[in-house]
Motif scaffolding. Sequence first.
Motif, PDB file in Angstrom:
ATOM      1  N   LYS A  12       1.031  -1.204  -0.019  1.00 26.09           N
ATOM      2  CA  LYS A  12      -0.091  -0.133   0.070  1.00 26.09           C
ATOM      3  C   LYS A  12       0.764   1.181   0.021  1.00 26.09           C
ATOM      4  O   LYS A  12       2.149   1.479   0.708  1.00 26.09           O
ATOM      5  N   ASP A  13       0.288   2.561  -0.298  1.00 24.04           N
ATOM      6  CA  ASP A  13       0.876   3.585  -0.327  1.00 24.04           C
ATOM      7  C   ASP A  13       0.939   3.828   1.223  1.00 24.04           C
ATOM      8  O   ASP A  13      -0.064   3.698   1.963  1.00 24.04           O
TER       9      ASP A  13
ATOM     10  N   GLU B 237      -1.996   5.868   2.233  1.00 24.53           N
ATOM     11  CA  GLU B 237      -3.158   5.170   2.110  1.00 24.53           C
ATOM     12  C   GLU B 237      -3.338   4.304   3.154  1.00 24.53           C
ATOM     13  O   GLU B 237      -4.370   4.092   4.078  1.00 24.53           O
TER      14      GLU B 237
ATOM     15  N   ARG C  40      -0.611  15.007   2.017  1.00 30.04           N
ATOM     16  CA  ARG C  40      -0.342  14.398   0.908  1.00 30.04           C
ATOM     17  C   ARG C  40      -0.540  15.474  -0.366  1.00 30.04           C
ATOM     18  O   ARG C  40       0.267  15.425  -1.143  1.00 30.04           O
TER      19      ARG C  40
END
Lengths: 727, 153
Positions: free
Chosen positions: A549-550, A553, A572
């Motif tokens: 995953k990012d 995120e 972000r």
Amino acid sequence: MNPQTRRNFLKTTGCLTIGFSLAGMSAFPELLHPVQELPGGLRRHPAVNAWLEILPDGRLRVFTGKIELGQGIRTAVAQMAAEELSMSMDLIQVVIADTDRTPDEGYTAGSGSVVNSAMSVRYAAAYARQKLLELAAEYLDVPITGLWIENGRIGTANDTRGISFDTVLDGRRITDTVRPPVQLKARSDRRVIGKPVARKDIYYMAAAEPVFIHNMRFPGMVHARVVRPPSYGAVLKRMEENLLKKEFPKLESVVRDGSFLGVLSEDEYTVIKAQEYLKKNAEWDQEKPIPEIENEKLPEYLLSLPATDETVENEGSDPENDTDIEWIESSYFKPYIMHGAIGPSCALGLYKEDRLFIWTHSQGVFPLREALSGLLDIPAEHIHVQGVPGSGCYGHNGADDVAADVALLARAFPGRHIRLQWSRTEEHQWEPYGSAMILRNRAILSDRGRITHWKYDLWSDTHSQRPGGSAGKLLPASYLRKPVTDNSFGFSGGGYRNAIPYYQIPNRYVKAHFFRGPLRVSALRALGAYANLFAMECFMDELAVHAAKDPYEFRLMHLNDPRAREVMQKLRNRTSTASHPEDTGIGIAFSRYKNTAAYCAVAARVAVKDGKIQLQKMWSVIDAGETINPDGLKNQTEGGMIQSASWTLREEVTFTPEGISSTDWNSYPIFRFGDVPEVEVTIIDRPDTPPLGAGEAAQGPAAAAVANAVFHACGKRIRRLPLEKYL
Amino acid sequence: MDTTTFRISVNRNAHIVEADPATPLLYILRNTLELNGPRFGCGMAQCGACMVLIDGKPVPSCSLPVRAVGEAEITTLEGLAPAGDTLHPVQQAFAEEQAAQCGYCLNGAIISAVALLRHSPNPTEEEIRKGMQRVLCRCGAHARMIRAIQQVK
């Protein structure tokens, strides 16, 4: 503490007991500041005149038990009073920490100055405003409605001059007890709070005004130096006083009490040279040398020490014995680091007619007075401790210890003012450091990449050895002929500050293991939160990689609190529009300080080239509730990131059995101008929520953001600090 | 440790001082002349807290014996502004940018910045960092100081 309207408040308490009528106030304003609970300081010192005093010349004197440490508390406190009493900042003077004048507010620590002290002043000022309006209405024999109040004067609509506060008070003082609810100025009427008011003391410093304790001078003052032993616990065996005096005829006195040794002279250079001379010529017995520990083996050594265990969190089920489940595991290490004030600790003292006067930059003048009372066996009422700003301390450094040195010397050499500033080497070797910590993370991820189990073990020494009222915590105490010792461990909570994840994880176990390490330690900015968040937020990054995953995120998947989500989302946005040159990596981290205070998300961009880490830029988004002074908040957050980056990349206290080998800025290097990244801070202001305090919010996430950025730049996951050394 | 009489020029004023010739200039400035700008930080020329201008060059006064000063013109933070109670533009810029937290290092920062700007009036950020390299700040106010120097007109 949730925001609560006054209507709600009345509903829940059922009565309204305050010393003035609410007539004339706009019926029910948009929203009252959460008033159901008074700030900490005001609960202990509820009288208005503990916090402010109206002077006959129309100015206002405000009292805070906190000391100015560079955090700008003087300005924040003045802003509060200026706002609530509608006065110009120029009419307000602020008296800081003083055992004869200000409320006892314990320590200036834990990001609590605005939350406790400045907010107390705010409520006291708001109360005083209503009281003054009421008295003016009486005096003028007019209804309170329609009275204006401005810059120390009150008048009716058709009287532009008005009458002064002094006239209104007519020799009386406002001694009422402040009780909730107190009507604070409505958000739409605020003119000073929330504005980037400039700190006047910065102007004075730039102008070479005598702002610092180091600049205090008295007629006939003598300079002092203390000769420290070669290392902890050494005992003074022999010192040739006659030879010393022959060598330094300008010495006025040599004070010896057991292994505590001091020299005094009107000439500062004489005591500096005498100190150097004695360092070479005094003989010491090394009773308890530091154990021989190979630096690389420090974590193993600390783990081998006996430890006291404390379960911090135990929530949900523990599949420890289920061998089918795969735990992801990582261990981290943070070495001892130091406060490293640029100006070594300093104090002044005078012992005269059985009374002791101490000038200090200690974070707690009242607890210091208690401790000195025990050290010297003098009643506390005979000791006056006055706080004077010093060099930034970032926690419990040598400030209290140097005051104890001076107190001992002053009693031995009464009648004259004594000034003592530690040497650079003394400051480096004797300040209580931030403890080394070992941090072990384990987690289980579900198929969908959610954390189901979190297991965290930390090993640490104490993070709190402040004197409180205890003489035995003061450095010179154990070296006296009749030593005073206090080996108590202190408050353990600092070790597991921010050890519990703020993330939504159903099963969580957090355990702290407390050892007593080889070095003197105490509170350093953010206490254990710095290392705990370094480990937690690096581990979150590792887990994000496992879950594919990012990093944003992955964190957002585990965050429910909308304010936490907002700082992450804003960060972000900031980083997504920034440039990302090749060979660079961006790392991020999030925390809510103490899990109850300011929200802070940090990003860092680094390049790793030719085996070197180049920290290029750091961003942070901070939500500290209501912002009192946005420029002050930015300053604290920018500085917090830079300081934390220096700790993280470069710093480590080193030692041998002979003593601490980090003795100066070459052997303990910190960031210089060439190392400092560009910094950008974004504030999310929440004027209708309580201020949360912010002085320590950036330390933890900044550390992890830098380490994560190094990973994203070069693929190397460094789990041991300082990063530069272990790249 | 005999004392000697020295004639030194500080902030455009001549002073006669009696001192052990090895005494670092810092203690003469702070204790004899009672100046507040230069401060003790390390005594080893590592941190810059004690910086003064000697014939326009930034020098740590903690490691310069008074006997080595000679006829050089010493300028401290107090003597930067040309006259009266106005501030030097660099002092002004630091105050306006709020380029400090505790401010202990401010003396060295301002002195270094003044010397830098005399040498190169429009420095690049890189040149600023280089010119300020000898100054240690622990609060992390560096970024603001760089901004302040860029603001000086």
